[in-house]
Design an enzyme around this catalytic site. Structure first.
Site, PDB file in Angstrom:
ATOM      1  N   SER A 103      -9.476   2.646   3.317  1.00 33.19           N
ATOM      2  CA  SER A 103      -8.528   3.306   2.441  1.00 33.19           C
ATOM      3  C   SER A 103      -7.600   2.337   1.710  1.00 33.19           C
ATOM      4  CB  SER A 103      -7.682   4.290   3.250  1.00 33.19           C
ATOM      5  OG  SER A 103      -6.892   3.600   4.210  1.00 33.19           O
ATOM      6  N   LYS A 116       0.840  -1.189   0.000  1.00 30.20           N
ATOM      7  CA  LYS A 116       0.000   0.000   0.000  1.00 30.20           C
ATOM      8  C   LYS A 116       0.879   1.244   0.000  1.00 30.20           C
ATOM      9  CE  LYS A 116      -3.731   2.262   2.598  1.00 30.20           C
ATOM     10  NZ  LYS A 116      -4.656   2.188   3.755  1.00 30.20           N
ATOM     11  N   SER A 154     -10.161   0.574   7.490  1.00 30.47           N
ATOM     12  CA  SER A 154      -9.558   0.664   6.167  1.00 30.47           C
ATOM     13  C   SER A 154      -8.991  -0.634   5.605  1.00 30.47           C
ATOM     14  CB  SER A 154      -8.448   1.725   6.162  1.00 30.47           C
ATOM     15  OG  SER A 154      -9.009   3.004   6.254  1.00 30.47           O
TER      16      SER A 154
END
Length: 496
Positions: free
Chosen positions: A184, A108, A208
């Protein structure tokens, strides 16, 4: 295949009835990109497959699917192939570097990665670097031999529960291109769901990892806070967790084994959880994993409005635990409403994260993020301490709750994926993302381990997630329950 900003918002929104309708398939995997990390490692050990073949298959899948999904903001194919060749040579000698040697792994774009820019989804982050350091999760994965091939998209500074940003555009759900994968960690979830790598890192400050895992039909775990070290320290403080995102529970446990443990840069990191995670991976009797457990089921967590199709899928999954011999009782934990207090902590963190930006840079931010920053700047130290006091009370209540119940089951989300590019579904227009994430952020307040696992689909074919919550430090217990459901109701071969 280095991807730049001009390439990343080419998602196809037209013709969703054709391109966006999910077409689940349940046949055996056809390429190495469809294999789990555990399957890849077994094939490497048997000499049946090379890490080079696996990485090539994943890169081919990225080239094929990423233009529509926008799951990656950076792809480095040649570096990945070079690492794969080195891994193949280690396997040829019978000397793999670690537990993940040769496994394609996505990072990520919140986690520092040596030699690669970490822009955090923001046009205000300078690409120059120097990018000379790995964050702890990346360092542990690299030491274990994982092959990095790209970085996944995130909303700006990972501030919300969907994935779009001024830097990288809109990320889309592989089950239906018109919908969001959540956030997210939406780039990571879309990548894993589509077979663009079996493993990806995620972060979870209010849901997230679990939100996108639920929306895309994968397994995602928010570990006990501190179990996976964090550096640089998150501006969102002890709300922020790092964890694995995978297609199978075995891969989740394997990845967690690798990334846990102290790091000198994180003063609050915990010791590794012991051998329980490995034990989960090798168990094949679903009943043995949960028989005799005392499990609480909260369908609405004190009154959240849940879509009927989600409620039915979750209730069906909960019934499986009863069939496997667990003692299930429908009961709500005595948790107070905490959304306002979560906002104090979260919005203050957003303000802290951007305190050094110039006025010009602030004008470039996601408008929703600017609004949360402005609100965060209005809070006082007394407001912050009041919110922290509620956190501590919530933690104490859940601690007492888990003296009676081994686990708590809830829906992960009250809804399935909605229109991509929106912060909230149309019926909640103008509301912050927390308005529909009431099952997730309370367990960031309490720092407990919580996982989302697939438990069904709605009428449109969009995935539904079951949330499994355990007491602090009971990560292996949470994964045992996840594994039991996976054995009883397999999901890994059902793909978009």
């Amino acid at each position: 295949m280095t991807i730049d900003r001009a390439d990343t918002d080419r998602a196809q929104t037209s013709g969703s009835a054709a391109a966006g309708v999910p077409r689940a398939r349940a046949e055996a995997p056809t390429t190495p990109a469809d294999l789990s990390a555990e399957q890849l490692l077994a094939a490497y050990a048997a000499g049946e497959l090379s890490p080079v073949e696996a990485v090539d298959a994943v890169l081919e899948r990225v080239e094929q699917d990423n233009p529509a999904l926008n799951a990656f903001c950076l792809v480095r194919p040649e570096e990945a192939r070079e690492a794969a060749r080195a891994s193949a040579e280690r396997w040829r000698r019978g000397a793999p570097a670690g537990k993940l040697d040769g496994v394609p792994t996505a990072i990520k774009d919140i986690h520092l990665t040596k030699g690669w820019p970490t822009l955090r989804g923001s046009v205000t982050t300078h690409q120059d670097g120097p990018w000379s350091e790995d964050s702890p999760v990346v360092a542990r994965l690299r030491e274990a031999g994982a092959v990095f091939f790209g970085k996944t998209t995130t909303p700006e500074l990972a501030w919300k529960g969907v994935t779009d940003s001024p830097l990288t555009g809109v990320t889309r759900n592989p089950w239906d291109l018109s919908t969001t994968p959540g956030g997210s960690s939406g780039g990571s979830s879309a990548a894993v769901a589509a077979g663009m790598g079996p493993l990806a890192t995620g972060t979870d400050g209010g849901g997230s990892i679990r939100i996108p895992a639920s929306f895309t039909g994968i397994c995602g775990l928010k570990p006990t806070w501190g179990l996976v070290p964090h550096y640089p320290a998150s501006p969102f403080g002890s709300l922020a967790h790092t964890g694995p995102m995978t297609r199978t529970v075995g891969d989740t446990a394997l990845m967690l084994e690798v990334i846990t443990g102290p790091d000198p840069r994180d003063w609050a990191a915990l010791a590794p959880p012991g051998p329980g995670l490995a034990d989960v991976r090798y168990r094949t009797d679903a009943g043995e994993l949960v028989r005799g457990m005392r499990i609480a089921f909260s369908p609405t967590l004190n009154g959240i409005d849940v879509h009927p199709e989600v409620a039915r899928a979750v209730a069906d999954a909960v019934a499986v635990f009863e069939e496997l011999g667990a003692r299930v009782e429908e009961v709500d934990p005595d948790l107070p409403e905490s959304r306002d207090e979560f906002h104090v902590l979260w919005f203050s963190g957003a303000a802290k994260a951007t305190e050094k930006l110039t006025a010009r840079d602030r004008d470039l931010l996601d408008p929703g993020l600017r609004e949360t920053i402005e609100e965060g700047l209005t809070y006082s130290a007394q407001d912050y301490l009041t919110a922290m006091a509620l956190r501590m009370e919530m933690g104490a209540r859940m601690g007492r709750f888990h003296t009676e119940y081994d686990l708590l089951l809830t829906p992960t989300m009250p809804i399935t994926a909605f229109e991509a590019g929106l912060e909230s579904p149309p019926e909640l227009a103008g509301e912050r993302w927390t308005s529909w994430a009431g099952f997730s952020y309370p367990f960031n307040m309490t720092q407990q381990p919580a996982a989302s696992v697939p438990c069904g689909f709605d009428g449109a074919g969009l995935p539904v997630g079951l949330q499994i919550v355990g007491p602090r430090h009971a990560d292996a217990r949470v994964l045992a329950a996840c594994r039991a459901l996976e054995i009883a109701r397999p999901w890994a071969d059902r793909r978009p």
